[in-house]
Motif scaffolding. Structure first.
Motif, mmCIF file in Angstrom:
data_model
loop_
_atom_site.group_PDB
_atom_site.id
_atom_site.type_symbol
_atom_site.label_atom_id
_atom_site.label_comp_id
_atom_site.label_asym_id
_atom_site.label_seq_id
_atom_site.Cartn_x
_atom_site.Cartn_y
_atom_site.Cartn_z
ATOM 1 N N ALA A 81 -13.853 -2.895 -10.816
ATOM 2 C CA ALA A 81 -12.605 -3.640 -10.644
ATOM 3 C C ALA A 81 -12.582 -4.280 -9.261
ATOM 4 C CB ALA A 81 -11.414 -2.711 -10.821
ATOM 5 N N ARG A 82 -12.328 -5.580 -9.201
ATOM 6 C CA ARG A 82 -12.263 -6.270 -7.901
ATOM 7 C C ARG A 82 -11.051 -5.850 -7.089
ATOM 8 N NH1 ARG A 82 -12.861 -12.507 -9.193
ATOM 9 N NH2 ARG A 82 -11.807 -11.827 -11.067
ATOM 10 N N SER A 83 -9.970 -5.499 -7.756
ATOM 11 C CA SER A 83 -8.751 -5.139 -7.030
ATOM 12 C C SER A 83 -8.652 -3.623 -6.894
ATOM 13 C CB SER A 83 -7.523 -5.696 -7.763
ATOM 14 O OG SER A 83 -7.330 -5.012 -8.981
ATOM 15 N N GLY A 84 -7.570 -3.184 -6.307
ATOM 16 C CA GLY A 84 -7.355 -1.765 -6.085
ATOM 17 C C GLY A 84 -6.670 -1.062 -7.238
ATOM 18 N N ARG A 85 -6.485 -1.761 -8.376
ATOM 19 C CA ARG A 85 -5.851 -1.124 -9.525
ATOM 20 C C ARG A 85 -6.262 -1.830 -10.809
ATOM 21 N NH1 ARG A 85 -0.910 -3.261 -11.437
ATOM 22 N NH2 ARG A 85 -0.205 -5.122 -10.374
ATOM 23 N N LEU A 86 -6.014 -1.160 -11.921
ATOM 24 C CA LEU A 86 -6.297 -1.739 -13.231
ATOM 25 C C LEU A 86 -5.111 -2.565 -13.702
ATOM 26 C CD1 LEU A 86 -7.984 1.298 -15.033
ATOM 27 C CD2 LEU A 86 -9.036 -0.501 -13.644
ATOM 28 N N LEU A 87 -5.389 -3.498 -14.591
ATOM 29 C CA LEU A 87 -4.361 -4.398 -15.132
ATOM 30 C C LEU A 87 -3.536 -5.019 -14.014
ATOM 31 C CD1 LEU A 87 -3.158 -2.269 -18.202
ATOM 32 C CD2 LEU A 87 -4.807 -4.166 -18.204
ATOM 33 N N PRO A 88 -4.180 -5.712 -13.076
ATOM 34 C CA PRO A 88 -3.455 -6.214 -11.903
ATOM 35 C C PRO A 88 -2.356 -7.225 -12.207
ATOM 36 C CG PRO A 88 -5.670 -7.128 -11.985
ATOM 37 C CD PRO A 88 -5.593 -6.077 -13.060
ATOM 38 N N ARG A 89 -2.346 -7.828 -13.381
ATOM 39 C CA ARG A 89 -1.290 -8.781 -13.732
ATOM 40 C C ARG A 89 -0.097 -8.113 -14.388
ATOM 41 N NH1 ARG A 89 -4.952 -13.720 -16.169
ATOM 42 N NH2 ARG A 89 -5.948 -14.230 -14.187
ATOM 43 N N GLU A 90 -0.219 -6.819 -14.629
ATOM 44 C CA GLU A 90 0.839 -6.077 -15.314
ATOM 45 C C GLU A 90 1.564 -5.161 -14.323
ATOM 46 O OE1 GLU A 90 1.395 -7.087 -18.278
ATOM 47 O OE2 GLU A 90 -0.481 -8.192 -18.472
ATOM 48 N N HIS A 91 2.596 -4.511 -14.799
ATOM 49 C CA HIS A 91 3.345 -3.566 -13.971
ATOM 50 C C HIS A 91 2.382 -2.471 -13.505
ATOM 51 C CE1 HIS A 91 6.198 -0.498 -12.782
ATOM 52 N NE2 HIS A 91 7.138 -1.453 -12.757
ATOM 53 N N PRO A 92 2.457 -2.049 -12.266
ATOM 54 C CA PRO A 92 1.547 -1.013 -11.760
ATOM 55 C C PRO A 92 1.513 0.260 -12.614
ATOM 56 C CG PRO A 92 2.752 -1.979 -9.935
ATOM 57 C CD PRO A 92 3.350 -2.549 -11.200
ATOM 58 N N LYS A 93 2.651 0.645 -13.194
ATOM 59 C CA LYS A 93 2.676 1.856 -14.032
ATOM 60 C C LYS A 93 1.785 1.699 -15.261
ATOM 61 C CE LYS A 93 5.635 4.555 -11.900
ATOM 62 N NZ LYS A 93 5.290 5.873 -11.384
ATOM 63 N N ALA A 94 1.660 0.478 -15.784
ATOM 64 C CA ALA A 94 0.775 0.243 -16.934
ATOM 65 C C ALA A 94 -0.676 0.492 -16.528
ATOM 66 C CB ALA A 94 0.948 -1.178 -17.456
ATOM 67 N N GLY A 95 -1.067 -0.015 -15.369
ATOM 68 C CA GLY A 95 -2.423 0.209 -14.881
ATOM 69 C C GLY A 95 -2.706 1.672 -14.617
ATOM 70 N N GLU A 96 -1.714 2.380 -14.092
ATOM 71 C CA GLU A 96 -1.881 3.813 -13.823
ATOM 72 C C GLU A 96 -2.055 4.591 -15.122
ATOM 73 O OE1 GLU A 96 1.530 4.922 -11.496
ATOM 74 O OE2 GLU A 96 1.011 3.491 -9.908
ATOM 75 N N ALA A 97 -1.296 4.219 -16.140
ATOM 76 C CA ALA A 97 -1.409 4.901 -17.434
ATOM 77 C C ALA A 97 -2.773 4.667 -18.064
ATOM 78 C CB ALA A 97 -0.295 4.430 -18.371
ATOM 79 N N VAL A 98 -3.249 3.435 -17.991
ATOM 80 C CA VAL A 98 -4.567 3.127 -18.553
ATOM 81 C C VAL A 98 -5.658 3.815 -17.747
ATOM 82 C CG1 VAL A 98 -6.222 1.265 -19.006
ATOM 83 C CG2 VAL A 98 -3.824 0.999 -19.648
ATOM 84 N N ALA A 99 -5.526 3.849 -16.422
ATOM 85 C CA ALA A 99 -6.514 4.539 -15.583
ATOM 86 C C ALA A 99 -6.607 6.011 -15.964
ATOM 87 C CB ALA A 99 -6.151 4.385 -14.103
ATOM 88 N N ALA A 100 -5.468 6.641 -16.210
ATOM 89 C CA ALA A 100 -5.464 8.054 -16.605
ATOM 90 C C ALA A 100 -6.157 8.242 -17.953
ATOM 91 C CB ALA A 100 -4.033 8.580 -16.660
ATOM 92 N N ALA A 101 -5.895 7.349 -18.895
ATOM 93 C CA ALA A 101 -6.532 7.445 -20.212
ATOM 94 C C ALA A 101 -8.042 7.238 -20.107
ATOM 95 C CB ALA A 101 -5.920 6.424 -21.167
ATOM 96 N N LEU A 102 -8.462 6.306 -19.269
ATOM 97 C CA LEU A 102 -9.897 6.074 -19.098
ATOM 98 C C LEU A 102 -10.573 7.280 -18.445
ATOM 99 C CD1 LEU A 102 -9.937 2.322 -18.023
ATOM 100 C CD2 LEU A 102 -10.699 3.285 -20.205
#
Length: 116
Positions: A81-102
């Motif tokens: 990931a180029r940025s510091g979080r997943l799903l950077p265009r979405e709400h940060p909580k969405a990226g955190e949830a997906v990161a946990a699932a991954l």
């Protein structure tokens, strides 16, 4: 509610999820990529055999869908990931949830990654 829309603090919970955006892969500007054998979401599922290891470039929905799928198939998957979080265009909580699932699925995520 006066048409204000959903609260920015409201979240849904679910047991299973699927991300199916129907999007197209954006090829990153990596020198030499055009001459290297690479796969995109358009041809990844056409492989004749399962790759033992797979690097997925990107942190958007399509990239993460591919990462999760191939982890479930049995590949060792790393997301770059180029940025510091997943799903950077979405709400940060969405990226955190997906990161946990991954993480739970065994996918390794490398944040702030560069590919040369």
């Amino acid at each position: 509610d006066g048409g204000a829309g959903p609260s920015p603090h409201a979240f849904a919970t679910w047991h299973r999820d699927a991300v199916s955006t129907g999007g197209r892969a954006a090829l990153p500007p990596i020198p030499g990529l055009e001459t290297a054998p690479f796969l995109t979401n358009a041809n990844l599922f056409n492989l004749d055999s399962l790759p033992p290891r797979l690097a997925v470039l990107g942190a958007g929905a399509v990239a993460l869908e591919m990462a999760h799928a191939f982890s479930a198939f049995g590949s060792e998957v790393t997301v770059l990931a180029r940025s510091g979080r997943l799903l950077p265009r979405e709400h940060p909580k969405a990226g955190e949830a997906v990161a946990a699932a991954l993480r739970e699925a065994g996918v390794t995520v490398r944040y702030n990654a560069t590919v040369e």
